[in-house]
Design a protein around this motif. Structure first.
Motif, PDB file in Angstrom:
ATOM      1  N   GLY A   1       0.816  -1.218   0.000  1.00  0.00           N
ATOM      2  CA  GLY A   1       0.000   0.000   0.000  1.00  0.00           C
ATOM      3  C   GLY A   1       0.839   1.253   0.000  1.00  0.00           C
ATOM      4  N   LEU A   2       1.837   1.303   0.858  1.00  0.00           N
ATOM      5  CA  LEU A   2       2.728   2.464   0.929  1.00  0.00           C
ATOM      6  C   LEU A   2       3.481   2.649  -0.372  1.00  0.00           C
ATOM      7  CD1 LEU A   2       4.157   4.709   2.560  1.00  0.00           C
ATOM      8  CD2 LEU A   2       5.801   2.968   3.326  1.00  0.00           C
ATOM      9  N   SER A   3       3.949   1.555  -0.942  1.00  0.00           N
ATOM     10  CA  SER A   3       4.705   1.617  -2.193  1.00  0.00           C
ATOM     11  C   SER A   3       3.852   2.181  -3.332  1.00  0.00           C
ATOM     12  CB  SER A   3       5.219   0.222  -2.560  1.00  0.00           C
ATOM     13  OG  SER A   3       5.863   0.235  -3.801  1.00  0.00           O
ATOM     14  N   LYS A   4       2.602   1.713  -3.459  1.00  0.00           N
ATOM     15  CA  LYS A   4       1.721   2.201  -4.527  1.00  0.00           C
ATOM     16  C   LYS A   4       1.456   3.689  -4.387  1.00  0.00           C
ATOM     17  CE  LYS A   4      -0.728  -2.103  -5.634  1.00  0.00           C
ATOM     18  NZ  LYS A   4      -2.048  -2.794  -5.627  1.00  0.00           N
ATOM     19  N   MET A   5       1.236   4.138  -3.161  1.00  0.00           N
ATOM     20  CA  MET A   5       0.977   5.556  -2.924  1.00  0.00           C
ATOM     21  C   MET A   5       2.177   6.406  -3.312  1.00  0.00           C
ATOM     22  SD  MET A   5       0.175   7.476   0.700  1.00  0.00           S
ATOM     23  CE  MET A   5       1.889   7.300   1.206  1.00  0.00           C
ATOM     24  N   LEU A   6       3.367   5.969  -2.952  1.00  0.00           N
ATOM     25  CA  LEU A   6       4.577   6.722  -3.256  1.00  0.00           C
ATOM     26  C   LEU A   6       4.886   6.713  -4.750  1.00  0.00           C
ATOM     27  CD1 LEU A   6       6.794   5.578  -0.247  1.00  0.00           C
ATOM     28  CD2 LEU A   6       5.821   7.862  -0.615  1.00  0.00           C
ATOM     29  N   ILE A   7       4.615   5.585  -5.415  1.00  0.00           N
ATOM     30  CA  ILE A   7       4.852   5.503  -6.859  1.00  0.00           C
ATOM     31  C   ILE A   7       3.931   6.457  -7.609  1.00  0.00           C
ATOM     32  CG2 ILE A   7       4.603   3.997  -8.885  1.00  0.00           C
ATOM     33  CD1 ILE A   7       5.656   1.698  -7.139  1.00  0.00           C
ATOM     34  N   GLU A   8       2.699   6.564  -7.160  1.00  0.00           N
ATOM     35  CA  GLU A   8       1.750   7.491  -7.790  1.00  0.00           C
ATOM     36  C   GLU A   8       2.199   8.942  -7.631  1.00  0.00           C
ATOM     37  OE1 GLU A   8      -2.070   6.702  -6.140  1.00  0.00           O
ATOM     38  OE2 GLU A   8      -2.292   4.752  -7.123  1.00  0.00           O
ATOM     39  N   LYS A   9       2.747   9.299  -6.458  1.00  0.00           N
ATOM     40  CA  LYS A   9       3.166  10.678  -6.210  1.00  0.00           C
ATOM     41  C   LYS A   9       4.524  10.989  -6.846  1.00  0.00           C
ATOM     42  CE  LYS A   9       0.701  11.686  -1.900  1.00  0.00           C
ATOM     43  NZ  LYS A   9       0.840  12.138  -0.484  1.00  0.00           N
ATOM     44  N   TYR A  10       5.449  10.014  -6.783  1.00  0.00           N
ATOM     45  CA  TYR A  10       6.813  10.250  -7.286  1.00  0.00           C
ATOM     46  C   TYR A  10       7.226   9.078  -8.181  1.00  0.00           C
ATOM     47  CZ  TYR A  10       6.552  13.235  -3.137  1.00  0.00           C
ATOM     48  OH  TYR A  10       6.157  14.140  -2.178  1.00  0.00           O
ATOM     49  N   PRO A  11       6.671   8.998  -9.376  1.00  0.00           N
ATOM     50  CA  PRO A  11       6.939   7.841 -10.252  1.00  0.00           C
ATOM     51  C   PRO A  11       8.400   7.720 -10.691  1.00  0.00           C
ATOM     52  CG  PRO A  11       5.744   9.568 -11.430  1.00  0.00           C
ATOM     53  CD  PRO A  11       5.727   9.952 -10.000  1.00  0.00           C
ATOM     54  N   SER A  12       9.139   8.839 -10.698  1.00  0.00           N
ATOM     55  CA  SER A  12      10.536   8.773 -11.120  1.00  0.00           C
ATOM     56  C   SER A  12      11.404   8.004 -10.123  1.00  0.00           C
ATOM     57  CB  SER A  12      11.111  10.182 -11.297  1.00  0.00           C
ATOM     58  OG  SER A  12      11.065  10.909 -10.081  1.00  0.00           O
ATOM     59  N   LEU A  13      10.893   7.793  -8.906  1.00  0.00           N
ATOM     60  CA  LEU A  13      11.640   7.077  -7.861  1.00  0.00           C
ATOM     61  C   LEU A  13      11.063   5.682  -7.622  1.00  0.00           C
ATOM     62  CD1 LEU A  13      12.042   9.979  -5.266  1.00  0.00           C
ATOM     63  CD2 LEU A  13      13.632   9.301  -7.056  1.00  0.00           C
ATOM     64  N   THR A  14      10.485   5.102  -8.667  1.00  0.00           N
ATOM     65  CA  THR A  14       9.832   3.790  -8.546  1.00  0.00           C
ATOM     66  C   THR A  14      10.762   2.735  -7.952  1.00  0.00           C
ATOM     67  OG1 THR A  14       8.313   4.226 -10.373  1.00  0.00           O
ATOM     68  CG2 THR A  14       8.733   1.912  -9.829  1.00  0.00           C
ATOM     69  N   GLY A  15      12.013   2.726  -8.409  1.00  0.00           N
ATOM     70  CA  GLY A  15      12.968   1.736  -7.917  1.00  0.00           C
ATOM     71  C   GLY A  15      13.166   1.816  -6.409  1.00  0.00           C
ATOM     72  N   LEU A  16      13.247   3.030  -5.880  1.00  0.00           N
ATOM     73  CA  LEU A  16      13.418   3.222  -4.441  1.00  0.00           C
ATOM     74  C   LEU A  16      12.207   2.711  -3.675  1.00  0.00           C
ATOM     75  CD1 LEU A  16      14.853   4.374  -1.963  1.00  0.00           C
ATOM     76  CD2 LEU A  16      13.864   6.611  -2.530  1.00  0.00           C
ATOM     77  N   TRP A  17      11.005   3.061  -4.163  1.00  0.00           N
ATOM     78  CA  TRP A  17       9.782   2.628  -3.467  1.00  0.00           C
ATOM     79  C   TRP A  17       9.630   1.114  -3.511  1.00  0.00           C
ATOM     80  CZ3 TRP A  17      10.294   6.729  -1.359  1.00  0.00           C
ATOM     81  CH2 TRP A  17      10.171   7.981  -1.923  1.00  0.00           C
TER      82      TRP A  17
ATOM     83  N   MET B   1      21.472   8.997 -13.108  1.00  0.00           N
ATOM     84  CA  MET B   1      21.387   9.133 -14.568  1.00  0.00           C
ATOM     85  C   MET B   1      20.056   8.603 -15.093  1.00  0.00           C
ATOM     86  SD  MET B   1      25.250   8.368 -16.018  1.00  0.00           S
ATOM     87  CE  MET B   1      25.378   6.727 -15.287  1.00  0.00           C
ATOM     88  N   ALA B   2      19.606   7.459 -14.547  1.00  0.00           N
ATOM     89  CA  ALA B   2      18.336   6.884 -15.005  1.00  0.00           C
ATOM     90  C   ALA B   2      17.162   7.784 -14.647  1.00  0.00           C
ATOM     91  CB  ALA B   2      18.138   5.498 -14.406  1.00  0.00           C
ATOM     92  N   THR B   3      17.205   8.395 -13.450  1.00  0.00           N
ATOM     93  CA  THR B   3      16.114   9.265 -13.004  1.00  0.00           C
ATOM     94  C   THR B   3      16.123  10.612 -13.716  1.00  0.00           C
ATOM     95  OG1 THR B   3      16.187   8.241 -10.804  1.00  0.00           O
ATOM     96  CG2 THR B   3      15.037  10.340 -10.987  1.00  0.00           C
TER      97      THR B   3
END
Length: 513
Positions: free
Chosen positions: A134-150, A454-456
Motif C-alpha cells: 500500500g505504501l509503495s503504490k501511494m509513493l509511486i503514484e506521487k513520485y513515479p521517477s523514484l519507482t525503484g526506491l519505493w 542518470m536513469a532518473t
C-alpha cells in the motif's frame, strides 16, 4: 652491474622452481606434499565460503529481479548497502578488539548462519504478507521517477536478505577468511598458494550453479538457503578442527616468525583516518573500489537485459537457468585460467598480474557495448537459429561477466591479498577491514548512485537509455585502476624488502635464544 644481478636472480628462481617441482608440476600444482596438511583445509574452507557466496549472490538477484524493477537493486545499493557495511565494519572492529582470530571468524560465521536460517524459516516465506504494498503504490503514484526506491522499500524482506548476501561476500570471504590465511601464510608460500586457492574456490561456484539447476530451487528460490546453511556449518567444523591442529602442532605449519607489535585500539573513524593517511592502503582501496565500480556498472546493463528477456518469455524459472549457467561457467573458466594462465602471468611479476583484471574488463566492456549498439542488425540472421538479438545480448553479457569474474577470482583476489602480507599486524587487521569492509561496497554503491541519478534525471527510469555514459565511466575508471596498480607495485616491492629484513632479524633473535 645491477642489471646482471637481476638476471642472475631470475635464473636462480627459475632453476629452484624446476628443481622443486619440475616444469609441468611447477605450472599446474606447485604445492609440496608436506604443505597439503595446511593447504587442503584452507582450500576446503574457501570452497565452502565461495559456494555460499555464489549461491546467495544469485538468490538475491533472482528474488529482486523477479518481484521488482531492476533499478530497485541500484537504489538499494545506493541508500542502504553502504551504511549497512559501515555498521557491520564498526561491529566487526569491536569484535576484533575483544576477541582473537578464532573469535572473529566464529562470530562472523555464526551471525550469518543465524540470519540465513531466519530468512529460510520466516523472512522469505512470509515476504508477501510482510511487504509494504500500500505504501509503495501511494509513493509511486506521487513520485513515479523514484519507482525503484519505493519498490526496494516495498519488498523490504528481500532487500534485507540482499544486504546480508552482500555482507557475506565482504566479511566472510574478503575479511575473515583472507585475514586468517594471511596470518598463517608466509610471503614465499603465498606466491604459490593463492592462485591455486582460487582454483579450488571455483569448484564452489560450479556446485552453486548445479544447486540452482535443481527443480526445487528453480521453482522456489528460498530452498537454496538450505544448502547455504549446511555449507556454513561445515565451515565452522573444518575451521575449528584446523585451528586446533595448528595450536597443537605449530612447528609443523612453519608460520613465519614475526616481531610482536603493540596493538593500538582504534575506533571506526580512527581506522578510516589511518586508512586516509596511508598511501599504500589508499592505492589498495582504489583497486578495490575500481573493480566494484566497473563490475556494478557493467552488471547494471547486463541485468536489465536479463530482466527484459525473462519478462518477454514470462517464465521466472529462466532466472535460475541463467544464473546457474553463469556460476558453472565462472567455475570452469576460473579453473582453466588457473591451470594454463595463472602461473605464467604471476611469474611476470605482481604489477603484470594485477593489470590482468582491468585489461580483461576493458576488452569485455568494449565487446559487450559494441554488440548492444549494433546487435540489432543481426536479428534476421539470428532468427534462422531461433534466437533474437535480445536473447543473444543476454548470452554475450553472461559470458562477458564470466570472463571478468574468473580473472578477478584467479588473479585480482590473490594479487590484492598479497599486498597485505608485508604489513604489520595492526595495519593488516584494521586496514583490511576498512578497505574490504567499506571500500568494496563503496565502489558498488557509487555505481548505484550514478545509475539511479542518470536513469532518473535523463534516462526515463530505464537503464537502457544511459548505456553511453555508463561505458564512458567504465573506461575512465579502468584507466585510473591501471595507474594505481603501477604505483602500488613499487610500494609493495619496498614493503616486501622491509618485511624480509624484519623476518631475518626475528629469526636471528630466536636462534640466539
Amino acid at each position: 652491474m645491477n642489471f646482471i644481478l637481476q638476471i642472475s636472480t631470475k635464473i636462480k628462481k627459475k632453476m629452484s622452481t624446476k628443481q622443486e617441482f619440475g616444469s609441468i608440476r611447477g605450472r599446474i600444482f606447485p604445492i609440496h606434499k608436506s604443505e597439503l596438511r595446511k593447504f587442503l583445509p584452507m582450500a576446503s574452507i574457501f570452497i565452502l565460503i565461495s559456494f555460499c557466496y555464489a549461491l546467495t549472490r544469485s538468490l538475491k538477484d533472482m528474488n529482486m529481479l523477479k518481484d521488482a524493477n531492476n533499478t530497485a537493486i541500484y537504489w538499494l545499493k545506493a541508500v542502504a548497502i553502504t551504511p549497512s557495511m559501515i555498521l557491520f565494519t564498526i561491529i566487526y572492529g569491536k569484535v576484533s578488539r575483544s576477541t582473537g582470530r578464532d573469535g572473529r571468524f566464529n562470530t562472523v560465521m555464526i551471525y550469518f548462519l543465524c540470519f540465513f536460517a531466519f530468512s529460510l524459516l520466516f523472512l522469505l516465506p512470509n515476504k508477501e504478507s510482510l511487504q509494504l504494498t500500500g505504501l509503495s503504490k501511494m509513493l509511486i503514484e506521487k513520485y513515479p521517477s523514484l519507482t525503484g526506491l519505493w519498490q526496494a522499500i516495498c519488498y523490504w524482506p528481500i532487500s534485507l536478505f540482499y544486504i546480508h548476501a552482500e555482507a557475506w561476500g565482504t566479511f566472510a570471504l574478503s575479511v575473515v577468511f583472507w585475514t586468517f590465511v594471511n596470518e598463517i601464510t608466509g610471503v614465499k608460500q603465498a606466491k604459490r598458494f593463492y592462485s591455486f586457492l582460487s582454483m579450488f574456490a571455483a569448484l564452489g561456484s560450479i556446485c552453486a550453479g548445479l544447486i540452482l539447476k535443481l527443480d526445487s530451487v528453480s521453482k522456489n528460490f528460498d530452498q537454496g538457503l538450505k544448502f547455504v546453511i549446511t555449507g556454513i556449518v561445515l565451515i565452522l567444523v573444518i575451521y575449528n578442527y584446523f585451528t586446533a591442529d595448528i595450536k597443537a602442532n605449530p612447528a609443523y605449519y612453519q608460520v613465519e616468525a614475526k616481531q610482536k607489535k603493540v596493538k593500538v585500539k582504534m575506533s571506526f573513524m580512527e581506522s578510516m583516518g589511518f586508512l586516509a593517511k596511508s598511501k599504500y592502503l589508499m592505492l589498495v582501496s582504489i583497486l578495490v573500489i575500481g573493480y566494484g565500480l566497473v563490475i556494478a556498472l557493467f552488471e547494471a546493463v547486463q541485468k536489465a537485459q536479463v530482466q527484459e528477456y525473462v519478462q518477454k518469455t514470462g517464465d521466472n524459472a529462466i532466472y535460475a537457468g541463467i544464473y546457474s549457467e553463469q556460476q558453472i561457467a565462472v567455475g570452469i573458466v576460473s579453473i582453466l585460467v588457473t591451470l594454463f594462465f595463472a602461473t605464467p602471468i604471476l611469474k611476470r611479476g605482481w604489477r603484470f598480474a594485477a593489470s590482468a583484471t582491468p585489461a580483461t574488463a576493458l576488452v569485455m566492456t568494449i565487446l559487450f557495448f559494441t554488440f548492444l549498439r549494433f546487435g540489432s542488425t543481426l536479428d534476421g540472421f539470428l532468427q534462422s537459429y531461433h534466437m533474437t538479438a535480445l536473447h543473444m545480448s543476454v548470452i554475450v553479457g553472461i559470458y562477458n561477466v564470466v570472463l571478468i569474474k574468473s580473472v578477478k577470482y584467479v588473479l585480482f583476489d590473490p594479487t590484492k591479498e598479497a599486498v597485505y602480507i608485508p604489513l604489520d599486524e595492526e595495519t593488516k587487521v584494521r586496514g583490511k577491514a576498512a578497505v574490504d569492509g567499506v571500500g568494496s561496497r563503496l565502489g558498488k554503491s557509487l555505481a548505484s548512485v550514478l545509475v539511479t541519478l542518470m536513469a532518473t534525471t535523463f534516462g526515463g527510469g530505464d537503464v537502457a537509455n544511459i548505456r553511453t555514459p555508463i561505458v564512458l565511466i567504465i573506461i575512465a575508471v579502468i584507466i585510473c585502476w591501471f595507474m594505481a596498480v603501477q604505483t602500488l607495485g613499487k610500494l609493495k616491492a619496498a614493503a616486501e624488502e622491509k618485511h624480509e629484513s624484519e623476518h631475518r632479524e626475528a629469526s636471528k633473535i630466536q636462534a640466539s635464544k
